[in-house]
Design a protein around this motif. Sequence first.
Motif, PDB file in Angstrom:
ATOM      1  N   VAL A  46      28.554 -24.917 103.462  1.00 17.65           N
ATOM      2  CA  VAL A  46      27.744 -26.008 102.926  1.00 17.65           C
ATOM      3  C   VAL A  46      27.319 -26.953 104.046  1.00 17.65           C
ATOM      4  O   VAL A  46      26.157 -27.371 104.133  1.00 17.65           O
ATOM      5  CB  VAL A  46      28.520 -26.774 101.843  1.00 17.65           C
ATOM      6  CG1 VAL A  46      27.783 -28.053 101.469  1.00 17.65           C
ATOM      7  CG2 VAL A  46      28.710 -25.910 100.602  1.00 17.65           C
ATOM      8  N   LYS A  47      28.252 -27.269 104.922  1.00 14.07           N
ATOM      9  CA  LYS A  47      27.984 -28.223 106.002  1.00 14.07           C
ATOM     10  C   LYS A  47      27.018 -27.652 107.038  1.00 14.07           C
ATOM     11  O   LYS A  47      26.082 -28.342 107.475  1.00 14.07           O
ATOM     12  CB  LYS A  47      29.298 -28.612 106.683  1.00 14.07           C
ATOM     13  CG  LYS A  47      29.117 -29.614 107.820  1.00 14.07           C
ATOM     14  CD  LYS A  47      30.463 -29.963 108.447  1.00 14.07           C
ATOM     15  CE  LYS A  47      30.288 -30.943 109.606  1.00 14.07           C
ATOM     16  NZ  LYS A  47      31.596 -31.284 110.220  1.00 14.07           N
ATOM     17  N   ASN A  48      27.231 -26.413 107.431  1.00  8.73           N
ATOM     18  CA  ASN A  48      26.463 -25.826 108.524  1.00  8.73           C
ATOM     19  C   ASN A  48      25.434 -24.782 108.081  1.00  8.73           C
ATOM     20  O   ASN A  48      24.677 -24.282 108.907  1.00  8.73           O
ATOM     21  CB  ASN A  48      27.419 -25.187 109.536  1.00  8.73           C
ATOM     22  CG  ASN A  48      28.347 -26.207 110.162  1.00  8.73           C
ATOM     23  OD1 ASN A  48      27.895 -27.192 110.726  1.00  8.73           O
ATOM     24  ND2 ASN A  48      29.647 -25.985 110.050  1.00  8.73           N
ATOM     25  N   GLY A  49      25.437 -24.474 106.792  1.00 13.45           N
ATOM     26  CA  GLY A  49      24.489 -23.490 106.289  1.00 13.45           C
ATOM     27  C   GLY A  49      24.964 -22.061 106.503  1.00 13.45           C
ATOM     28  O   GLY A  49      25.911 -21.812 107.253  1.00 13.45           O
ATOM     29  N   GLN A  50      24.313 -21.132 105.842  1.00  6.05           N
ATOM     30  CA  GLN A  50      24.694 -19.730 105.988  1.00  6.05           C
ATOM     31  C   GLN A  50      24.160 -19.163 107.295  1.00  6.05           C
ATOM     32  O   GLN A  50      23.080 -19.536 107.750  1.00  6.05           O
ATOM     33  CB  GLN A  50      24.186 -18.911 104.803  1.00  6.05           C
ATOM     34  CG  GLN A  50      22.672 -18.900 104.640  1.00  6.05           C
ATOM     35  CD  GLN A  50      22.211 -17.896 103.600  1.00  6.05           C
ATOM     36  OE1 GLN A  50      22.814 -16.846 103.412  1.00  6.05           O
ATOM     37  NE2 GLN A  50      21.129 -18.232 102.886  1.00  6.05           N
ATOM     38  N   ARG A  51      24.924 -18.249 107.885  1.00  5.47           N
ATOM     39  CA  ARG A  51      24.526 -17.658 109.163  1.00  5.47           C
ATOM     40  C   ARG A  51      24.788 -16.148 109.168  1.00  5.47           C
ATOM     41  O   ARG A  51      25.377 -15.620 110.129  1.00  5.47           O
ATOM     42  CB  ARG A  51      25.294 -18.327 110.304  1.00  5.47           C
ATOM     43  CG  ARG A  51      25.091 -19.832 110.391  1.00  5.47           C
ATOM     44  CD  ARG A  51      25.896 -20.471 111.501  1.00  5.47           C
ATOM     45  NE  ARG A  51      27.334 -20.319 111.285  1.00  5.47           N
ATOM     46  CZ  ARG A  51      28.060 -21.101 110.500  1.00  5.47           C
ATOM     47  NH1 ARG A  51      27.483 -22.091 109.830  1.00  5.47           N
ATOM     48  NH2 ARG A  51      29.355 -20.904 110.378  1.00  5.47           N
ATOM     49  N   PRO A  52      24.386 -15.436 108.126  1.00  8.05           N
ATOM     50  CA  PRO A  52      24.628 -13.990 108.102  1.00  8.05           C
ATOM     51  C   PRO A  52      23.795 -13.293 109.169  1.00  8.05           C
ATOM     52  O   PRO A  52      22.675 -13.711 109.465  1.00  8.05           O
ATOM     53  CB  PRO A  52      24.188 -13.581 106.696  1.00  8.05           C
ATOM     54  CG  PRO A  52      23.139 -14.577 106.335  1.00  8.05           C
ATOM     55  CD  PRO A  52      23.600 -15.868 106.946  1.00  8.05           C
TER      56      PRO A  52
END
Length: 210
Positions: free
Chosen positions: A29-35
Amino acid sequence: MKIEELIKEYGNFKDKKFKKYQNKFLDLVKNGQRPKVLFIACSDSRVNPALITNSDPGELFILRNIGNFVPPFSPDNDFHATAAGIEYAVHVLKVTDIIVCGHSHCGAIDNLYKDVNNSNLLHVKKWLELGKNAKEYVQNNIEATATKNEKLELTERISILFQMENLLTYPEVKELVESGNLFIRGWYYKIKTGELEYYCDTKQEFLPMI
Protein backbone atom coordinates in the motif's frame (compact mmCIF):
# COMPACT_ATOMS: atom_id res chain seq x y z
CA MET A 1 -17.56 -24.07 -2.81
CA LYS A 2 -20.87 -22.40 -1.91
CA ILE A 3 -21.19 -18.72 -1.10
CA GLU A 4 -21.65 -19.49 2.59
CA GLU A 5 -18.35 -21.34 2.61
CA LEU A 6 -16.63 -18.48 0.81
CA ILE A 7 -17.77 -16.06 3.49
CA LYS A 8 -16.61 -18.43 6.22
CA GLU A 9 -13.21 -18.83 4.60
CA TYR A 10 -12.90 -15.07 4.30
CA GLY A 11 -13.20 -14.99 8.08
CA ASN A 12 -10.34 -17.49 8.34
CA PHE A 13 -8.27 -15.39 5.97
CA LYS A 14 -8.90 -12.18 7.89
CA ASP A 15 -8.17 -13.74 11.28
CA LYS A 16 -5.19 -15.91 10.29
CA LYS A 17 -3.67 -15.64 6.83
CA PHE A 18 -3.93 -11.87 6.52
CA LYS A 19 -1.89 -11.44 9.69
CA LYS A 20 0.88 -13.51 8.12
CA TYR A 21 1.11 -11.05 5.23
CA GLN A 22 0.04 -7.90 7.05
CA ASN A 23 3.44 -6.20 6.84
CA LYS A 24 3.66 -7.20 3.20
CA PHE A 25 0.30 -5.58 2.44
CA LEU A 26 1.28 -2.44 4.34
CA ASP A 27 4.41 -2.18 2.21
CA LEU A 28 2.40 -2.77 -0.98
CA VAL A 29 0.00 0.00 0.00
CA LYS A 30 2.78 2.41 0.96
CA ASN A 31 5.11 1.75 -1.97
CA GLY A 32 2.74 0.31 -4.55
CA GLN A 33 2.91 -2.99 -6.38
CA ARG A 34 6.16 -3.92 -8.10
CA PRO A 35 5.57 -7.26 -9.85
CA LYS A 36 8.16 -8.25 -12.43
CA VAL A 37 6.06 -10.92 -14.11
CA LEU A 38 2.89 -10.65 -16.18
CA PHE A 39 1.20 -14.05 -15.96
CA ILE A 40 -1.45 -14.67 -18.62
CA ALA A 41 -3.52 -17.67 -17.58
CA CYS A 42 -6.83 -19.32 -18.31
CA SER A 43 -9.91 -18.49 -16.24
CA ASP A 44 -10.29 -22.22 -15.54
CA SER A 45 -10.93 -22.61 -11.79
CA ARG A 46 -8.45 -25.51 -11.65
CA VAL A 47 -5.54 -23.27 -12.67
CA ASN A 48 -4.22 -20.99 -9.93
CA PRO A 49 -1.06 -19.06 -10.94
CA ALA A 50 -0.13 -18.01 -7.40
CA LEU A 51 -0.62 -21.56 -6.12
CA ILE A 52 1.40 -23.12 -8.96
CA THR A 53 4.31 -20.73 -8.48
CA ASN A 54 3.99 -20.39 -4.69
CA SER A 55 3.98 -16.62 -5.14
CA ASP A 56 3.25 -14.06 -2.44
CA PRO A 57 0.91 -11.07 -2.84
CA GLY A 58 2.42 -8.44 -5.10
CA GLU A 59 4.69 -10.79 -7.02
CA LEU A 60 2.52 -11.59 -10.05
CA PHE A 61 0.44 -9.32 -12.25
CA ILE A 62 -2.19 -11.79 -13.44
CA LEU A 63 -4.42 -11.63 -16.49
CA ARG A 64 -6.97 -14.44 -16.82
CA ASN A 65 -9.38 -15.12 -19.62
CA ILE A 66 -10.99 -18.06 -21.38
CA GLY A 67 -8.23 -20.04 -23.09
CA ASN A 68 -5.37 -17.73 -21.99
CA PHE A 69 -5.71 -16.00 -25.37
CA VAL A 70 -3.91 -12.84 -26.42
CA PRO A 71 -5.74 -10.65 -28.95
CA PRO A 72 -3.40 -9.11 -31.54
CA PHE A 73 -2.68 -5.43 -31.14
CA SER A 74 -5.44 -3.32 -32.66
CA PRO A 75 -6.74 -0.02 -31.25
CA ASP A 76 -10.12 -0.81 -32.77
CA ASN A 77 -10.58 -4.38 -31.52
CA ASP A 78 -13.25 -5.53 -29.09
CA PHE A 79 -10.86 -7.09 -26.59
CA HIS A 80 -9.72 -4.02 -24.69
CA ALA A 81 -9.54 -5.64 -21.23
CA THR A 82 -6.72 -8.05 -22.07
CA ALA A 83 -4.94 -5.55 -24.32
CA ALA A 84 -5.13 -2.88 -21.61
CA GLY A 85 -3.69 -5.29 -19.05
CA ILE A 86 -0.75 -6.08 -21.31
CA GLU A 87 -0.04 -2.41 -21.96
CA TYR A 88 -0.28 -1.53 -18.26
CA ALA A 89 2.03 -4.36 -17.22
CA VAL A 90 4.65 -3.44 -19.79
CA HIS A 91 4.51 0.36 -19.79
CA VAL A 92 3.55 1.20 -16.20
CA LEU A 93 4.71 -1.77 -14.12
CA LYS A 94 7.66 -2.41 -16.44
CA VAL A 95 7.59 -6.18 -16.04
CA THR A 96 10.63 -8.09 -17.23
CA ASP A 97 8.84 -11.31 -18.15
CA ILE A 98 5.52 -12.29 -19.70
CA ILE A 99 4.33 -15.87 -19.21
CA VAL A 100 1.58 -17.33 -21.36
CA CYS A 101 0.42 -20.38 -19.43
CA GLY A 102 -1.85 -22.89 -21.12
CA HIS A 103 -3.06 -26.08 -19.50
CA SER A 104 -4.39 -29.57 -20.04
CA HIS A 105 -8.11 -30.36 -20.26
CA CYS A 106 -8.81 -26.82 -21.47
CA GLY A 107 -12.48 -26.22 -22.22
CA ALA A 108 -11.71 -23.38 -24.61
CA ILE A 109 -9.49 -25.57 -26.75
CA ASP A 110 -12.06 -28.37 -26.70
CA ASN A 111 -14.73 -25.95 -27.89
CA LEU A 112 -12.62 -24.89 -30.87
CA TYR A 113 -13.67 -28.21 -32.37
CA LYS A 114 -17.36 -27.72 -31.65
CA ASP A 115 -20.07 -25.48 -33.09
CA VAL A 116 -20.90 -22.77 -30.56
CA ASN A 117 -24.32 -21.58 -31.72
CA ASN A 118 -25.96 -20.80 -28.39
CA SER A 119 -27.37 -17.25 -28.56
CA ASN A 120 -26.31 -16.75 -24.94
CA LEU A 121 -22.65 -17.34 -25.85
CA LEU A 122 -22.15 -14.68 -28.52
CA HIS A 123 -19.11 -13.18 -26.83
CA VAL A 124 -17.63 -16.61 -26.16
CA LYS A 125 -17.98 -17.55 -29.82
CA LYS A 126 -16.22 -14.36 -30.92
CA TRP A 127 -13.48 -14.82 -28.32
CA LEU A 128 -12.78 -18.39 -29.43
CA GLU A 129 -11.80 -17.06 -32.86
CA LEU A 130 -8.48 -16.17 -31.22
CA GLY A 131 -7.71 -19.89 -31.11
CA LYS A 132 -8.57 -20.74 -34.71
CA ASN A 133 -4.96 -20.45 -35.96
CA ALA A 134 -3.84 -23.10 -33.50
CA LYS A 135 -6.73 -25.36 -34.50
CA GLU A 136 -5.96 -24.98 -38.20
CA TYR A 137 -2.26 -25.65 -37.65
CA VAL A 138 -2.99 -28.87 -35.78
CA GLN A 139 -5.55 -30.04 -38.32
CA ASN A 140 -3.01 -29.53 -41.11
CA ASN A 141 -0.07 -31.16 -39.33
CA ILE A 142 -1.27 -33.88 -36.98
CA GLU A 143 -1.28 -37.50 -38.09
CA ALA A 144 -4.62 -38.91 -39.18
CA THR A 145 -4.26 -41.72 -36.62
CA ALA A 146 -4.01 -39.29 -33.67
CA THR A 147 -6.61 -39.67 -30.94
CA LYS A 148 -8.92 -36.87 -29.85
CA ASN A 149 -6.90 -36.38 -26.66
CA GLU A 150 -3.65 -36.17 -28.61
CA LYS A 151 -5.21 -33.57 -30.91
CA LEU A 152 -6.47 -31.50 -28.00
CA GLU A 153 -3.17 -31.66 -26.11
CA LEU A 154 -1.25 -30.58 -29.19
CA THR A 155 -3.69 -27.73 -29.79
CA GLU A 156 -3.30 -26.57 -26.19
CA ARG A 157 0.46 -26.34 -26.65
CA ILE A 158 0.39 -24.85 -30.15
CA SER A 159 -2.10 -22.22 -29.01
CA ILE A 160 0.44 -20.99 -26.47
CA LEU A 161 2.90 -20.33 -29.29
CA PHE A 162 0.35 -18.37 -31.30
CA GLN A 163 -0.51 -16.25 -28.26
CA MET A 164 3.19 -15.54 -27.77
CA GLU A 165 3.36 -14.37 -31.39
CA ASN A 166 0.35 -12.14 -30.81
CA LEU A 167 2.18 -10.45 -27.95
CA LEU A 168 4.83 -9.33 -30.41
CA THR A 169 2.22 -7.35 -32.34
CA TYR A 170 2.19 -4.86 -29.46
CA PRO A 171 4.78 -2.22 -30.46
CA GLU A 172 6.29 -1.66 -27.02
CA VAL A 173 6.40 -5.40 -26.29
CA LYS A 174 8.24 -6.05 -29.57
CA GLU A 175 10.68 -3.20 -28.93
CA LEU A 176 11.51 -4.39 -25.41
CA VAL A 177 11.90 -8.02 -26.49
CA GLU A 178 14.26 -7.04 -29.30
CA SER A 179 16.34 -4.92 -26.90
CA GLY A 180 16.62 -7.78 -24.43
CA ASN A 181 14.66 -6.01 -21.69
CA LEU A 182 11.58 -8.25 -21.83
CA PHE A 183 11.22 -11.99 -22.20
CA ILE A 184 8.16 -13.91 -23.38
CA ARG A 185 7.79 -17.44 -22.03
CA GLY A 186 5.38 -20.23 -22.87
CA TRP A 187 4.33 -22.62 -20.09
CA TYR A 188 2.03 -25.64 -20.11
CA TYR A 189 0.45 -26.89 -16.89
CA LYS A 190 -0.85 -30.45 -16.44
CA ILE A 191 -3.80 -30.40 -14.06
CA LYS A 192 -3.79 -34.11 -13.21
CA THR A 193 -0.11 -34.30 -12.22
CA GLY A 194 0.88 -30.73 -11.30
CA GLU A 195 3.70 -30.92 -13.86
CA LEU A 196 4.81 -27.77 -15.61
CA GLU A 197 6.50 -27.57 -19.01
CA TYR A 198 8.23 -24.66 -20.71
CA TYR A 199 8.75 -23.99 -24.38
CA CYS A 200 12.40 -24.28 -25.41
CA ASP A 201 13.20 -22.03 -28.37
CA THR A 202 16.36 -23.96 -29.15
CA LYS A 203 14.73 -27.38 -29.36
CA GLN A 204 11.36 -25.97 -30.42
CA GLU A 205 9.44 -28.18 -28.03
CA PHE A 206 7.95 -28.17 -24.55
CA LEU A 207 10.25 -29.61 -21.90
CA PRO A 208 9.77 -30.39 -18.16
CA MET A 209 10.35 -27.33 -15.99
CA ILE A 210 12.16 -29.45 -13.41
